[in-house]
Design a protein around this motif. Structure first.
Motif, PDB file in Angstrom:
ATOM      1  N   ARG A  28     -10.566  27.510 -16.173  1.00 23.29           N
ATOM      2  CA  ARG A  28      -9.372  28.656 -16.274  1.00 23.29           C
ATOM      3  C   ARG A  28      -8.419  28.120 -17.083  1.00 23.29           C
ATOM      4  NH1 ARG A  28      -7.197  29.902 -10.401  1.00 23.29           N
ATOM      5  NH2 ARG A  28      -6.603  31.711 -11.675  1.00 23.29           N
ATOM      6  N   ALA A  29      -7.367  28.848 -17.702  1.00 22.94           N
ATOM      7  CA  ALA A  29      -6.435  28.509 -18.727  1.00 22.94           C
ATOM      8  C   ALA A  29      -5.508  27.700 -17.798  1.00 22.94           C
ATOM      9  CB  ALA A  29      -5.813  29.840 -19.034  1.00 22.94           C
ATOM     10  N   PRO A  30      -4.766  26.701 -18.404  1.00 21.35           N
ATOM     11  CA  PRO A  30      -3.696  25.645 -17.839  1.00 21.35           C
ATOM     12  C   PRO A  30      -2.546  26.790 -17.154  1.00 21.35           C
ATOM     13  CG  PRO A  30      -4.304  25.093 -19.949  1.00 21.35           C
ATOM     14  CD  PRO A  30      -4.917  26.377 -19.919  1.00 21.35           C
ATOM     15  N   SER A  31      -2.525  27.917 -17.732  1.00 20.25           N
ATOM     16  CA  SER A  31      -1.414  28.855 -17.077  1.00 20.25           C
ATOM     17  C   SER A  31      -1.610  29.270 -15.623  1.00 20.25           C
ATOM     18  CB  SER A  31      -1.189  30.174 -17.854  1.00 20.25           C
ATOM     19  OG  SER A  31      -2.573  30.749 -18.035  1.00 20.25           O
ATOM     20  N   ALA A  32      -2.925  29.116 -15.447  1.00 19.01           N
ATOM     21  CA  ALA A  32      -3.381  29.238 -13.810  1.00 19.01           C
ATOM     22  C   ALA A  32      -2.551  28.289 -12.706  1.00 19.01           C
ATOM     23  CB  ALA A  32      -4.747  29.101 -13.794  1.00 19.01           C
ATOM     24  N   LEU A  33      -1.912  27.191 -13.571  1.00 19.23           N
ATOM     25  CA  LEU A  33      -1.405  25.950 -12.583  1.00 19.23           C
ATOM     26  C   LEU A  33      -0.066  26.799 -11.994  1.00 19.23           C
ATOM     27  CD1 LEU A  33      -1.342  22.648 -14.557  1.00 19.23           C
ATOM     28  CD2 LEU A  33      -3.066  23.323 -13.055  1.00 19.23           C
ATOM     29  N   ASP A  34       0.389  27.713 -12.498  1.00 19.73           N
ATOM     30  CA  ASP A  34       1.645  28.410 -12.096  1.00 19.73           C
ATOM     31  C   ASP A  34       1.297  28.959 -10.760  1.00 19.73           C
ATOM     32  OD1 ASP A  34       3.058  27.603 -14.327  1.00 19.73           O
ATOM     33  OD2 ASP A  34       2.883  29.626 -15.337  1.00 19.73           O
ATOM     34  N   GLU A  35       0.171  29.541 -10.455  1.00 14.76           N
ATOM     35  CA  GLU A  35      -0.245  30.086  -9.351  1.00 14.76           C
ATOM     36  C   GLU A  35      -0.130  29.046  -8.124  1.00 14.76           C
ATOM     37  OE1 GLU A  35      -4.357  31.461  -9.329  1.00 14.76           O
ATOM     38  OE2 GLU A  35      -4.309  32.616 -11.077  1.00 14.76           O
ATOM     39  N   ALA A  36      -0.790  27.704  -8.374  1.00 17.64           N
ATOM     40  CA  ALA A  36      -0.635  26.639  -7.505  1.00 17.64           C
ATOM     41  C   ALA A  36       0.831  26.265  -7.111  1.00 17.64           C
ATOM     42  CB  ALA A  36      -1.286  25.353  -7.818  1.00 17.64           C
ATOM     43  N   TYR A  37       1.684  26.112  -8.350  1.00 16.86           N
ATOM     44  CA  TYR A  37       3.030  25.895  -8.042  1.00 16.86           C
ATOM     45  C   TYR A  37       3.864  27.130  -7.317  1.00 16.86           C
ATOM     46  CZ  TYR A  37       2.502  22.004 -11.119  1.00 16.86           C
ATOM     47  OH  TYR A  37       1.891  20.718 -11.480  1.00 16.86           O
ATOM     48  N   ALA A  38       3.671  28.264  -7.472  1.00 17.61           N
ATOM     49  CA  ALA A  38       3.985  29.371  -6.801  1.00 17.61           C
ATOM     50  C   ALA A  38       3.895  29.409  -5.446  1.00 17.61           C
ATOM     51  CB  ALA A  38       3.800  30.758  -7.120  1.00 17.61           C
ATOM     52  N   MET A  39       2.725  28.936  -4.943  1.00 19.49           N
ATOM     53  CA  MET A  39       2.124  28.771  -3.703  1.00 19.49           C
ATOM     54  C   MET A  39       2.731  27.595  -2.772  1.00 19.49           C
ATOM     55  SD  MET A  39      -1.992  28.956  -2.606  1.00 19.49           S
ATOM     56  CE  MET A  39      -2.219  30.278  -3.814  1.00 19.49           C
ATOM     57  N   PHE A  40       3.050  26.272  -3.788  1.00 18.10           N
ATOM     58  CA  PHE A  40       3.495  25.109  -3.140  1.00 18.10           C
ATOM     59  C   PHE A  40       4.676  24.801  -4.263  1.00 18.10           C
ATOM     60  CE2 PHE A  40      -0.890  24.967  -2.055  1.00 18.10           C
ATOM     61  CZ  PHE A  40      -0.956  25.075  -0.572  1.00 18.10           C
ATOM     62  N   PRO A  41       5.837  25.306  -3.930  1.00 21.27           N
ATOM     63  CA  PRO A  41       6.940  24.890  -4.916  1.00 21.27           C
ATOM     64  C   PRO A  41       7.173  23.429  -5.059  1.00 21.27           C
ATOM     65  CG  PRO A  41       7.382  26.861  -3.553  1.00 21.27           C
ATOM     66  CD  PRO A  41       6.018  26.526  -2.967  1.00 21.27           C
ATOM     67  N   ARG A  42       7.157  22.854  -3.645  1.00 16.93           N
ATOM     68  CA  ARG A  42       7.207  21.563  -3.546  1.00 16.93           C
ATOM     69  C   ARG A  42       6.497  20.823  -4.600  1.00 16.93           C
ATOM     70  NH1 ARG A  42       9.050  19.003   1.161  1.00 16.93           N
ATOM     71  NH2 ARG A  42       8.761  21.001   2.238  1.00 16.93           N
ATOM     72  N   LEU A  43       5.388  21.149  -4.958  1.00 21.16           N
ATOM     73  CA  LEU A  43       4.372  20.309  -5.553  1.00 21.16           C
ATOM     74  C   LEU A  43       4.940  20.528  -7.278  1.00 21.16           C
ATOM     75  CD1 LEU A  43       0.756  21.271  -4.577  1.00 21.16           C
ATOM     76  CD2 LEU A  43       1.949  19.223  -4.363  1.00 21.16           C
ATOM     77  N   ARG A  44       5.779  21.492  -7.693  1.00 24.58           N
ATOM     78  CA  ARG A  44       6.348  21.728  -8.720  1.00 24.58           C
ATOM     79  C   ARG A  44       7.399  20.461  -9.065  1.00 24.58           C
ATOM     80  NH1 ARG A  44       6.539  25.886 -12.358  1.00 24.58           N
ATOM     81  NH2 ARG A  44       6.195  27.390 -10.725  1.00 24.58           N
ATOM     82  N   GLU A  45       8.127  20.398  -7.888  1.00 24.73           N
ATOM     83  CA  GLU A  45       9.300  19.171  -7.910  1.00 24.73           C
ATOM     84  C   GLU A  45       8.509  18.029  -8.261  1.00 24.73           C
ATOM     85  OE1 GLU A  45      11.115  19.491  -4.265  1.00 24.73           O
ATOM     86  OE2 GLU A  45      11.670  21.639  -4.518  1.00 24.73           O
ATOM     87  N   ARG A  46       7.145  17.801  -7.919  1.00 21.77           N
ATOM     88  CA  ARG A  46       6.432  16.299  -7.526  1.00 21.77           C
ATOM     89  C   ARG A  46       5.520  16.377  -9.135  1.00 21.77           C
ATOM     90  NH1 ARG A  46      10.149  15.026  -4.492  1.00 21.77           N
ATOM     91  NH2 ARG A  46       9.474  14.182  -2.364  1.00 21.77           N
ATOM     92  N   ARG A  47       5.591  17.205 -10.024  1.00 22.12           N
ATOM     93  CA  ARG A  47       4.416  17.514 -10.876  1.00 22.12           C
ATOM     94  C   ARG A  47       4.308  16.035 -11.677  1.00 22.12           C
ATOM     95  NH1 ARG A  47       5.769  22.562 -14.403  1.00 22.12           N
ATOM     96  NH2 ARG A  47       3.766  21.944 -15.490  1.00 22.12           N
ATOM     97  N   GLY A  48       5.308  15.303 -11.792  1.00 25.85           N
ATOM     98  CA  GLY A  48       5.130  14.221 -12.808  1.00 25.85           C
ATOM     99  C   GLY A  48       4.961  12.961 -11.902  1.00 25.85           C
ATOM    100  N   ASN A  49       4.587  13.104 -10.512  1.00 21.26           N
ATOM    101  CA  ASN A  49       4.589  11.909  -9.750  1.00 21.26           C
ATOM    102  C   ASN A  49       3.160  11.714  -9.697  1.00 21.26           C
ATOM    103  OD1 ASN A  49       7.184  12.843  -7.757  1.00 21.26           O
ATOM    104  ND2 ASN A  49       7.168  10.925  -8.960  1.00 21.26           N
ATOM    105  N   PHE A  50       2.549  10.480  -9.374  1.00 17.47           N
ATOM    106  CA  PHE A  50       1.208  10.182  -9.159  1.00 17.47           C
ATOM    107  C   PHE A  50       0.927  10.664  -7.737  1.00 17.47           C
ATOM    108  CE2 PHE A  50       2.213   7.278 -12.613  1.00 17.47           C
ATOM    109  CZ  PHE A  50       1.257   7.481 -13.454  1.00 17.47           C
ATOM    110  N   GLY A  51      -0.373  10.939  -7.501  1.00 17.82           N
ATOM    111  CA  GLY A  51      -0.854  11.378  -6.304  1.00 17.82           C
ATOM    112  C   GLY A  51      -0.577  10.302  -5.248  1.00 17.82           C
ATOM    113  N   LYS A  52      -0.860   8.963  -5.678  1.00 19.55           N
ATOM    114  CA  LYS A  52      -0.426   7.863  -4.545  1.00 19.55           C
ATOM    115  C   LYS A  52       0.882   7.855  -4.107  1.00 19.55           C
ATOM    116  CE  LYS A  52      -0.158   4.692  -8.244  1.00 19.55           C
ATOM    117  NZ  LYS A  52      -1.181   3.667  -9.048  1.00 19.55           N
TER     118      LYS A  52
END
Lengths: 332, 237
Positions: B108-132
């Motif tokens: 899917r196009a990278p713009s689909a990431l916005d769906e995930a961030y809309a669903m989980f706004p908290r992840l948008r705040e953490r988008r630059g953090n490593f999973g760990k």
């Protein structure tokens, strides 16, 4: 306090900024080498050739977690293919790079198809076996490769029909530097592509990758092909710039040495691969000249110090410092 | 009547020669929400892992949209539309949040990431953090968001609320309820928080010692406190 950094707003990224920064950094370092060490350009050209092999190794070991001690096979096959093609009439340096790239890719795909079927020690042993097989063939097929005497008489034409290779290695150095910059920029994009990210994911945990629909084996083989292409370019550059290809280019020692360079610089990071190559080769060059009898001891000591004090490689603390500095800059 | 999305017949599976689940049969239609509950160690996780192809199958059939997938590999099942969010979260620790999500795009196009961030706004705040670097709740969100980006037709969730703060649980369940309301995704939820699971599901399966001991509607189970006490070991009042 947690070390989590809050990034509340999406950062605006300038397209190709990282690639441009990478290219400019390499060019700046290259210019330093060219102007400050004009008598060492042959050595620096050889260093760039080896840097391709370390970058290639980084793709499979650093990014995919594949253990290998036979990676020089791809470098050597690229070097021999370019050398043989040159002797048989293909003298255009760019075409010779293409020959090395194709030969390296094929060797990479064959190696990858064998090696990535296994994990752990069997994988490592198989990689050594592949390396030894190629080295053995290079020795036995002396009518084609020159055997233990090496393949000599490689006389490439002028670059773009203008710049001839000279005895001071000026053209060889600048040509190698230009190819390194292009390759590095492409690799920077590649490792951040969905394919590259998934390879890092596979290294983290291949089961997790499977659960999101990733077929591991084809990806690893494909990555081996890409790594083979990079190593093949390095081999071809070395053949073009030195005019000779020897058995050392496919040797076990070469494979082990580049693994040391990668660990020294930091696996899983393209800058780590470059830094490891530069530091190891310059250290080896200087120490070997200063003390021809005990230089290996000095190299061994350096490695012990690095592994003890910077187990993730020299690039890790540098990147950490860089991240802190850029955060402070943004906060200010 | 919605078509059957997933049908399991006489499924026997476990780890190596050891059988954990035996003779499990059920079917769920598109848009169904099945809660699988039971005491610890009764085979709920093994059931989901078996549907994902992560265990040794000793017998039985698994049919996805009419196609037998019992012999398919894990990656092929994911490609066919089964999304799995395991109990262990299984994010990639060395990738950032953004990079983790991009691995789930499946073309899917990278713009689909916005769906995930809309669903989980908290992840948008953490988008630059490593999973760990993420907390347990954030890892759970990331794991779920990455799976959902692949647009699965069947979503398997293994104890998604385990260890999470109540407020995060509320957020996740609200998001799942919203997903289920579209009617396009079948959700099989293994959960120890029985009340939340029953409030969410339209079907319930109780497992005991690797077998189905009861199945029916949440209302039927909720109305019989004795049955819940006996089968699940908790009281709901």
């Amino acid at each position: 306090m947690s070390d989590i950094t809050m990034i509340h707003a999406p950062q605006k990224r300038v397209p190709f900024a990282q690639e441009a920064a990478g290219a400019l950094t390499i060019l700046a370092l290259g210019a330093v080498g060219y102007f400050l060490y004009p008598d060492d350009l042959a050595f620096l050209t050889r260093l760039i050739g080896i840097a391709f092999l370390v970058l290639s190794l980084d793709l499979v070991t650093g990014y995919c977690g594949v253990a290998t001690l036979g990676h020089a096979a791809q470098f050597g096959v690229g070097a021999y293919a370019a050398g043989i093609a040159c002797i048989r009439g293909v003298t255009d340096p760019v075409a010779l790079l293409g020959v090395g790239l194709v030969a390296g890719t094929i060797m990479g795909l064959i190696s990858g198809a064998l090696i990535t079927r296994f994990r752990g020690l069997p994988q490592l042993v198989l990689s050594i076996a592949v390396g030894q097989l190629v080295a053995g063939l290079a020795n036995k097929l002396s009518w084609l490769t020159g055997g233990s005497d090496g393949l000599s008489g490689i006389e490439p034409g002028k670059v773009f029909g203008v710049f001839g290779f000279d005895m001071y290695s000026r053209t060889g150095y600048l040509f190698s530097l230009a190819v390194l910059v292009i390759t590095f920029v492409v690799l920077q994009r590649f490792v951040r592509s969905p394919f590259g990210l998934m390879c890092r994911g596979i290294k983290d945990d291949d089961l997790r990758a499977k659960m999101i629909g990733v077929s591991i084996y084809p990806r690893l083989v494909a990555m081996y092909g890409v790594a083979g292409a990079v190593a093949g370019i390095g081999g071809a550059l070395t053949a073009i710039s030195t005019g000779v290809v020897g058995l050392d280019s496919v040797s076990f020692e070469r494979s082990a040495e580049v693994l040391v360079m990668l660990v020294l610089g930091g696996a899983g990071h393209l800058w780590g691969a470059l830094a490891g190559t530069v530091i190891f080769m310059i250290f080896e060059h200087v120490v070997a000249a200063a003390n021809p009898f005990h230089w290996m001891t000095m190299v061994g000591l350096l490695l012990i110090l690095i592994v003890v004090f910077a187990p993730r490689g020299l690039i890790a603390p540098v990147m950490s410092l860089w991240t802190k500095m850029t955060r402070k800059g943004k906060a200010a | 009547m919605p078509a059957t999305a997933l049908e399991i017949s006489d499924l026997n599976a476990g780890y190596g020669p050891t059988r954990i689940i035996e003779d499990i049969s059920f079917k769920v239609a598109a848009g169904d929400r099945l809660a699988v509950i039971g005491r610890n160690g009764m085979g709920k996780t093994t059931l989901l892992a078996t549907l994902m192809g992560l265990t040794t199958r000793h017998g039985g059939a698994i049919s996805l949209n009419g196609e037998d997938i019992a012999g398919r590999r894990t990656s092929a099942r994911a490609e066919l539309g089964i999304g799995y969010v395991p109990q262990t979260r299984d994010i990639f620790p060395s990738l950032t949040v953004d990079e983790n999500l991009r691995t789930g795009l499946k073309g899917r196009a990278p713009s689909a990431l916005d769906e995930a961030y809309a669903m989980f706004p908290r992840l948008r705040e953490r988008r630059g953090n490593f999973g760990k670097q993420l907390s347990g709740g954030e890892q759970q969100m990331l794991s779920m968001a990455r799976t959902l980006l692949g647009q699965p037709s069947i979503l398997l969730l293994d104890e998604p609320l385990e260890g999470l703060a109540p407020v995060i649980c509320d957020e996740l369940m609200a998001m799942l309820t919203g997903l289920a309301a579209t009617g396009e995704m079948t959700i099989i939820l293994v959960e120890q928080q029985i009340e939340r699971a029953l409030a969410f599901a339209n079907g319930v399966m109780v497992m005991e010692r690797g077998r189905t001991s009861w199945s029916g509607t949440p209302d039927a189970l909720k109305s019989d406190h004795g049955l819940i006490d006996r089968l699940v070991g908790v009281g709901i009042h």
